[in-house]
Design a protein around this motif. Structure first.
Motif, short mmCIF file in Angstrom:
data_model
loop_
_atom_site.label_atom_id
_atom_site.label_comp_id
_atom_site.label_asym_id
_atom_site.label_seq_id
_atom_site.Cartn_x
_atom_site.Cartn_y
_atom_site.Cartn_z
N LYS A 1 52.42 45.79 64.51
CA LYS A 1 52.41 46.75 65.60
C LYS A 1 53.23 47.98 65.20
CE LYS A 1 52.13 43.30 69.33
NZ LYS A 1 52.07 42.11 68.46
N VAL A 2 52.69 49.15 65.49
CA VAL A 2 53.45 50.39 65.31
C VAL A 2 53.75 50.95 66.69
CG1 VAL A 2 53.44 52.73 64.40
CG2 VAL A 2 52.43 50.88 63.05
N TRP A 3 55.03 51.02 67.01
CA TRP A 3 55.49 51.50 68.31
C TRP A 3 55.93 52.95 68.16
CZ3 TRP A 3 55.48 47.89 72.35
CH2 TRP A 3 55.35 46.55 71.96
N ARG A 4 55.52 53.80 69.10
CA ARG A 4 55.96 55.21 69.14
C ARG A 4 56.70 55.43 70.45
NH1 ARG A 4 53.83 59.03 65.90
NH2 ARG A 4 53.81 60.54 67.62
N ILE A 5 57.98 55.75 70.36
CA ILE A 5 58.83 55.92 71.53
C ILE A 5 59.29 57.37 71.58
CG2 ILE A 5 60.95 55.18 72.68
CD1 ILE A 5 60.64 52.50 71.16
N THR A 6 58.94 58.06 72.68
CA THR A 6 59.27 59.48 72.84
C THR A 6 59.95 59.68 74.17
OG1 THR A 6 57.27 60.05 71.59
CG2 THR A 6 58.38 61.83 72.77
N ARG A 7 61.11 60.34 74.15
CA ARG A 7 61.82 60.68 75.38
C ARG A 7 61.72 62.18 75.60
NH1 ARG A 7 66.94 62.36 76.86
NH2 ARG A 7 67.53 62.48 74.66
N THR A 8 61.09 62.59 76.70
CA THR A 8 60.98 64.01 77.03
C THR A 8 62.00 64.37 78.09
OG1 THR A 8 59.41 63.76 78.87
CG2 THR A 8 58.50 63.75 76.63
N GLU A 9 61.95 65.59 78.60
CA GLU A 9 62.88 66.02 79.64
C GLU A 9 62.61 65.34 80.97
OE1 GLU A 9 62.52 70.22 79.73
OE2 GLU A 9 63.99 70.54 78.13
N THR A 10 61.48 64.65 81.07
CA THR A 10 61.13 64.02 82.34
C THR A 10 60.86 62.53 82.24
OG1 THR A 10 58.79 64.53 82.01
CG2 THR A 10 60.11 66.16 83.22
#
Length: 647
Positions: free
Chosen positions: A104-113
């Motif tokens: 599994k390839v996990w992509r974790i992104t935290r934006t301003e919201t």
């Protein structure tokens, strides 16, 4: 965001799929800023093996996310976010749609919201810090919407059992295009008499523009010499400055190049390039038209318009909505033109228009955050701009709602809400209600209904008639955009003709009267009671009248702005069933015969009878028999004869 290079990129340096992966180390800091993506790879399915990532904020403050698999058979994963929910697994968020693949390839992104989590290309979580927190954690957004500088793996138990099946990377660029028109290779070894400098000339690739959109189809009035390879319309949009389209007049004398986009887009600029990447013409668009700067602008006109079914798009500034761009040569002295490259860019943040979208005339909500209509008002959810946000708070009665009003009753097919620049929740309507798809569906309810006196609204299976859409939830709601599409319904077909009434069944025959002729003829004093007449047979059922013809399907209405949707044609009325035939009347009893028989007296009764068979019928009784009725079937009539018995 600039789209990925859609064609061959001239000279491309491609990184291998596996490049850049490393094993995360305990207490090691890895640079990662807000809106950058952390990639994690797990190479074996392991149950109850947490992965814990700490985000490092200013002054070295940390907050973490923690996720793990709880059931291998169903591939059930859950995730916990510190300061947004209880710090325990029972309150964790489920991750929906996680692949069961070992790798599994996990992509974790935290934006301003929000926090966005993807697994093998599927979005499994969109968590909004300002609205999706658990009870008691309303400060969630104040912790997680700040800028950060790095991440760490601070807990030894949060490294997926630390058995070699977890790796990470923070910078990914799988295909980097280096644009240019020359590759130069220099020899270092001069031991043999080879040419020291070798120069390879390749067709130059033009630079991609920010916000560029790519046509799905290109065509023009006619190709020079009918040679599509060298002069076809596709050469104008292949990103190669070394090719060109060459357009000549069609049979009507028109000279034009038409580019079709994949959806209705807010087009901001169209640029026409020459072979050396210099600009020949630049067309900049307002909400009404596009104006030209550059060479011989007066030789051409350019239009952006819709070839699909989209009307009444609200005006916006700095771009014009359309799915088609058409360049037309208007100078009659020149019979052709050629284009090395042409690019189209959209205005940043403007969402595409959906097919058959309808646009509200007004919106309102329970309460605006801080009563600041300019920055948080309901109108920001229908301005087509994904960079603005409507922020709805509970009203005086504690309820949180958002209401959209249309200009007329429409057959609403679908409602889409947007967040983080993408569809967030999607409701699809039947003739009774609307069902939701999306992670947070359980937090919302949506209804489509009529405000005002609307009678006899028809029922259509794949949409719901109404002029109002109301969205409700139990706490604050943030929404970038909401879109509504309708189902086009043709005009009402004419009512089918009424079926003819069935014929009434034939009335049964009256039973025959009893007779005493025989008694009179022999001179006996006797009485003969007339046999009861047989009931007439039931009349045959009348045939059903033919079904009325179905109303013709209404022809597709033109795209006029007025007129309400037509109603479906009504079915013809079924013919009335024929009435039952009237039973035959009872026969009259025979009267007593009066005859002097001398010193003797007698009486008579009826014995065995006979009548019609399957292939014969009786018109006269045999001697010693009396007729006491008439029989009938579908073909014949005949007497029913009974033997006279003297007593």
């Amino acid at each position: 965001m600039t789209a990925n290079c859609p064609m061959t990129c001239g000279v491309c340096e491609v990184e291998a799929e596996e490049e850049g992966w490393i094993s995360p180390q305990l207490q090691q800091s890895y640079s990662l800023e807000l809106s950058q993506t952390l990639e994690l790879k797990t190479t074996m399915n392991q149950v109850e093996a947490p992965i814990t990532v700490y985000f490092i904020f200013p002054e070295d403050e940390t907050q973490y996310i923690n996720f793990k698999c709880t059931d291998l058979n169903s591939s059930r994963w859950i995730l916990m976010i510190k300061q947004c929910m209880t710090d325990s697994w029972y309150a964790a968020q489920p991750l929906n749609g996680v692949s069961s693949d070992q790798i599994k390839v996990w992509r974790i992104t935290r934006t301003e919201t929000s926090l966005l989590v993807e697994c093998n290309g599927v979005t499994v979580l969109i968590f909004n810090f300002a609205s999706d927190y658990k009870d008691g954690f309303s400060s969630c957004h104040s912790f997680w919407t700040r800028h950060s500088k790095a991440i760490k793996f601070n807990w030894s138990g949060g490294l997926y059992k630390n058995n070699g099946h977890l790796s990470m990377r923070t910078a990914v660029n799988k295909a980097r295009c280096k644009y240019g028109d020359t590759v130069k290779i220099e020899r270092i070894d001069h031991s043999e008499s080879y040419v020291d400098n070798m120069v390879f000339d390749i067709s130059g690739m033009r630079e991609l523009l920010v916000g560029q959109v790519f046509p799905v189809r290109s065509e023009h009035s006619r190709t020079r010499e009918d040679n599509e390879e060298y002069y076809g319309a596709a050469n104008a949009v292949d990103q190669k400055l070394g090719t060109r389209s060459w357009t000549e007049a069609d049979s009507y004398g028109g000279i034009w190049l038409k580019l079709t986009l994949g959806q209705v887009t807010c087009v901001q600029q169209i640029v026409w390039y020459l072979y050396d990447s210099s600009l020949y013409q630049t067309w900049s668009c307002s909400n009404t038209d596009c104006t030209c700067e550059g060479e011989v602008c007066n030789y051409y006109t350019l239009a952006v318009y819709n070839e699909g079914a989209v009307d009444n798009i609200p005006p916006v500034s700095g771009c014009i909505y359309g799915d088609t761009v058409k360049l037309l040569k208007t100078n009659d002295n020149i019979g052709s033109f050629f284009v090395y490259e042409i690019s189209i860019t959209e205005k940043k943040g403007m969402r595409p228009i959906l097919v058959d979208e309808v646009f509200p005339v007004s919106v309102e909500h329970s309460r605006t955050k801080h009563d600041n209509e300019e920055e948080n008002g309901a109108h920001l959810a229908i301005d087509l701009n994904l960079l603005t946000i409507s922020k709805t708070y509970p009203g005086a009665d504690g309820s949180t709602w958002f209401k959209v009003t249309l200009d007329q009753v429409s057959c609403v097919h679908q409602i889409v809400t947007y967040f983080d620049g993408r569809p967030h929740l999607i409701w699809t309507c039947s003739n009774t209600d609307c069902s939701c798809e999306g992670y947070w569906c359980s937090s919302f309810s949506l209804t489509v209904y009529n405000e005002g006196a609307v009678d006899n609204v028809p029922s259509v299976s794949s949409c719901k008639y109404g002029n109002t859409v109301k969205l409700q939830r139990d706490k604050n709601n943030l929404m970038e955009e909401i879109s509504i599409t309708e189902k086009k319904v043709g005009p009402q077909g004419e009512q089918g003709a009424e079926g003819e009434q069935g014929n009434q069944g034939v009335t049964g025959e009256k039973g025959a009267q009893g007779t005493n002729d025989f008694c009179s003829s022999v001179g006996w004093i006797c009485s003969l009671e007339g046999a009861e007449g047989e009931p007439g047979e039931d009349g045959a059922d009348g045939e059903n009248g033919p079904t009325g013809d179905s109303g013709d399907v209404g022809a597709k209405g033109e795209m006029g702005r007025e007129g309400t949707p037509g109603f479906p044609g009504l079915s013809g009325v079924k013919g009335i069933k024929g009435g039952r035939g009237i039973d035959g009347q009872d026969s009259f009893p025979g009267w007593n015969g009066q005859q002097n028989c001398g010193s003797e007296s007698c009486s008579l009764r009826l014995g065995p009878c006979y009548g019609m068979g399957s292939s014969r019928f009786t018109v006269k009784c045999m001697e010693g028999y009396a007729a006491n009725g008439i029989w009938r079937n579908s073909r014949f009539w005949g007497l029913r004869c009974c033997k006279i018995v003297v007593k």
